[in-house]
Design an enzyme around this catalytic site. Structure first.
Site, PDB file in Angstrom:
ATOM      1  N   SER A   1       2.479  -1.015  -6.918  1.00  9.23           N
ATOM      2  CA  SER A   1       2.219   0.028  -5.936  1.00  9.23           C
ATOM      3  C   SER A   1       1.221   1.016  -6.528  1.00  9.23           C
ATOM      4  O   SER A   1       1.593   1.857  -7.340  1.00  9.23           O
ATOM      5  CB  SER A   1       3.506   0.751  -5.539  1.00  9.23           C
ATOM      6  OG  SER A   1       3.215   1.853  -4.706  1.00  9.23           O
TER       7      SER A   1
ATOM      8  N   GLY B   1       0.785  -1.224   0.000  1.00 12.68           N
ATOM      9  CA  GLY B   1       0.000   0.000   0.000  1.00 12.68           C
ATOM     10  C   GLY B   1       0.817   1.273   0.000  1.00 12.68           C
ATOM     11  O   GLY B   1       0.277   2.351   0.274  1.00 12.68           O
ATOM     12  N   ASP B   2       2.113   1.183  -0.316  1.00 13.93           N
ATOM     13  CA  ASP B   2       2.973   2.367  -0.431  1.00 13.93           C
ATOM     14  C   ASP B   2       4.151   1.978  -1.320  1.00 13.93           C
ATOM     15  O   ASP B   2       4.000   1.124  -2.194  1.00 13.93           O
ATOM     16  CB  ASP B   2       3.425   2.847   0.953  1.00 13.93           C
ATOM     17  CG  ASP B   2       3.708   4.355   0.988  1.00 13.93           C
ATOM     18  OD1 ASP B   2       4.531   4.814   0.182  1.00 13.93           O
ATOM     19  OD2 ASP B   2       3.099   5.066   1.808  1.00 13.93           O
ATOM     20  N   ASP B   3       5.333   2.584  -1.113  1.00 16.45           N
ATOM     21  CA  ASP B   3       6.491   2.221  -1.929  1.00 16.45           C
ATOM     22  C   ASP B   3       6.848   0.746  -1.735  1.00 16.45           C
ATOM     23  O   ASP B   3       6.907   0.253  -0.602  1.00 16.45           O
ATOM     24  CB  ASP B   3       7.705   3.068  -1.537  1.00 16.45           C
ATOM     25  CG  ASP B   3       7.503   4.550  -1.816  1.00 16.45           C
ATOM     26  OD1 ASP B   3       6.979   4.882  -2.891  1.00 16.45           O
ATOM     27  OD2 ASP B   3       7.869   5.365  -0.952  1.00 16.45           O
TER      28      ASP B   3
END
Length: 495
Positions: free
Chosen positions: A318, A285-287
């Site tokens: 991502s 849910g991010d990098d």
């Protein structure tokens, strides 16, 4: 004269003749042949188990599911030896602590291995020890207890000076280690599950008074290997090596929901040196990977760069941030990074460098090679206005240096903006090279290769056509045209 044989010798010859007649008939029976093969196979397993187990093999032993756990240290223990249950309900924290305390006594004898058998092992955070292998069997799953009061509070990281989300203390990680040497976390693709859903919900509802903790965090340590496991649903960053040397992450799957799982970065090398990340699948849910080295004045004072990092053979997704990021916390510097042979699919951004005034530090000697973008909103991003700071005491004159970055063999399709390089008058981007680039685009607007305050070159023909800020060279690297527009701003935020 006829020779008369002794009775014993005569009987022996008769037995041999009978045996010669019996063997072909015996082998002609398919059922009997199957029995022979089965006996041979059983014998092979017998000797194999004897050799790897070191303690013999019993035909009456209970055979557990999955593959046998190899012995990777001179000594090995099972978590059940220390009271572990593995039913997903019992609190296994004390079992982990007792096991690791026992293992800590074997450091001078080559260390020891803790086997986590198949089952679900619910635990509060616990600490590793040096010269240890944590081995997760097939179908073994370590589950993080969700009550935050069971997660120990720790001081802020010295290079951040702040809890990242809240001032003051931060929660520690589910699996933690400090000042360690020679630690291995591996297995037959067993899982470490942070059960981060409750953490994400409380974070969105602003119900937490401290910054969330990572799933696995190793600090001030060396010779760390993480391989052949799955890490999932971390409360915060998933694997966070901090100020470590000689770290390898290989054949690891990292998972979190692509939406509504805030800040669940996959791997965040932070002030780390000599690190390899390879052969991994990451969807979070991010990098997916974010290289860091401290935040503003705290990172400048701490002064530990991230350097000599190789990232290769990754498949990444991502939808919230980027596949591979550098920054934005990079105040100690980042250098000598190679990213090669990776696919990013259905993502918001593919590769990104992000920084801002106040960071200081540098990003230099970065090589991107053989990258594939499949359905990404933006392919390559360099951004210098990522204005997120721990407090108001940062030095606004601490300007980062970004230079010596190359992009070679970059291909893909379904990309809206292939390149967006956003330097500024105070933070120009220097010596950027593009070569062998062909990216299929989905957006017909004119400005799809965007630049501002960037100096560099394009070698050969690339698609789409580069911005006017870059010098042009032919395939033999002979100058064709110098740019007279390096400070032109051509950034379109509507895309």
């Amino acid at each position: 004269m006829v020779e008369t044989l002794p009775v014993g010798r005569f009987q022996l010859q008769q037995q041999r003749l009978e045996l010669k007649r019996w063997i072909p008939a015996f082998l002609s029976s398919h059922k009997t042949l199957f029995v022979l093969l089965w006996i041979a196979a059983f014998g092979s397993v017998f000797f194999w188990q004897w050799n790897i187990g070191g303690s013999g093999f019993s035909i009456f032993a209970k055979v557990g599911p999955g593959r046998p756990m190899p012995k990777m240290r001179p000594f090995a223990f099972n978590l059940t030896d220390f009271g572990g249950v593995g039913d997903g309900v019992a609190d296994e924290t004390a079992a982990f602590e007792r096991a690791i305390l026992a293992i800590s006594k074997f450091g001078k004898r080559g260390g020891a291995q803790l086997n986590v058998p198949p089952g679900k092992w619910l635990t509060a955070p616990f600490n590793l020890t040096s010269h240890m292998t944590l081995f997760l069997a097939e179908d073994a799953e370590i589950l993080g207890i969700q009550e935050e009061k069971r997660w120990a509070l720790m001081p802020p990281l010295p290079s951040y000076g702040y809890g990242r989300e809240h001032n003051g203390s931060r929660y520690g990680s589910l699996i933690h280690g400090q000042n360690l040497r020679d630690v291995v976390i591996t297995g037959h693709n067993g899982t470490i599950n942070g059960q981060g859903q409750s953490w994400w919900k409380k974070y969105r509802q602003k119900l937490l008074n401290h910054s969330r903790g990572p799933l696995v965090q190793i600090m001030w340590s060396s010779d760390i290997v993480i391989s052949d496991i799955t890490l999932r649903d971390s409360p915060f960053w998933t694997f966070h090596p901090y100020d470590c040397k000689n770290v390898t992450v290989r054949n690891v799957t990292i998972l979190a929901p692509i939406f509504e799982a805030p800040n669940t970065d996959g791997i965040d090398p932070d002030s780390c040196e000599d690190m390899v990340i390879e052969d991994c699948y990451i969807s979070v849910g991010d990098d997916a990977v974010a290289i860091k080295s401290g935040w503003d004045q705290y990172g400048i004072a701490y002064g530990r760069p991230s350097r000599n990092i190789l990232i290769r053979n990754l498949i990444i997704r991502s939808m919230v941030s980027a596949g591979i990021s550098i920054g934005s916390e990079m105040s100690g510097g980042v250098s000598n990074v190679t990213v090669e042979n990776f696919l990013v699919w259905s993502s918001r951004r593919a590769v990104r460098i992000k920084t801002a005034a106040g960071r200081g530090g540098y990003v230099r000697d970065i090589t991107y090679r053989n990258l594939t973008f499949d359905n990404a909103r933006v392919g390559i991003v360099i951004k210098t206005d990522y204005n997120e700071h721990p407090d108001d005491d940062f030095d606004r004159k601490a300007l980062p240096i970004i230079r010596d970055i190359s992009f070679t063999e970059i291909h893909g399709h379904g990309v809206r903006v292939p390149v967006r390089i956003h330097g500024s008058k105070d933070i120009p981007i220097r010596n950027v090279t593009f070569r062998d680039i062909s990216i299929g685009i989905t957006y017909k607007k004119k400005h799809i290769f965007q630049c501002a305050f960037v100096e560099g070159r394009v070698i050969g023909t690339i698609f789409p056509a580069p911005c006017e800020n870059l010098d042009r060279y032919d395939e033999e690297e002979r100058l064709v045209k110098l740019s007279a527009a390096q400070n032109v701003t051509d950034i379109d935020y509507d895309i």
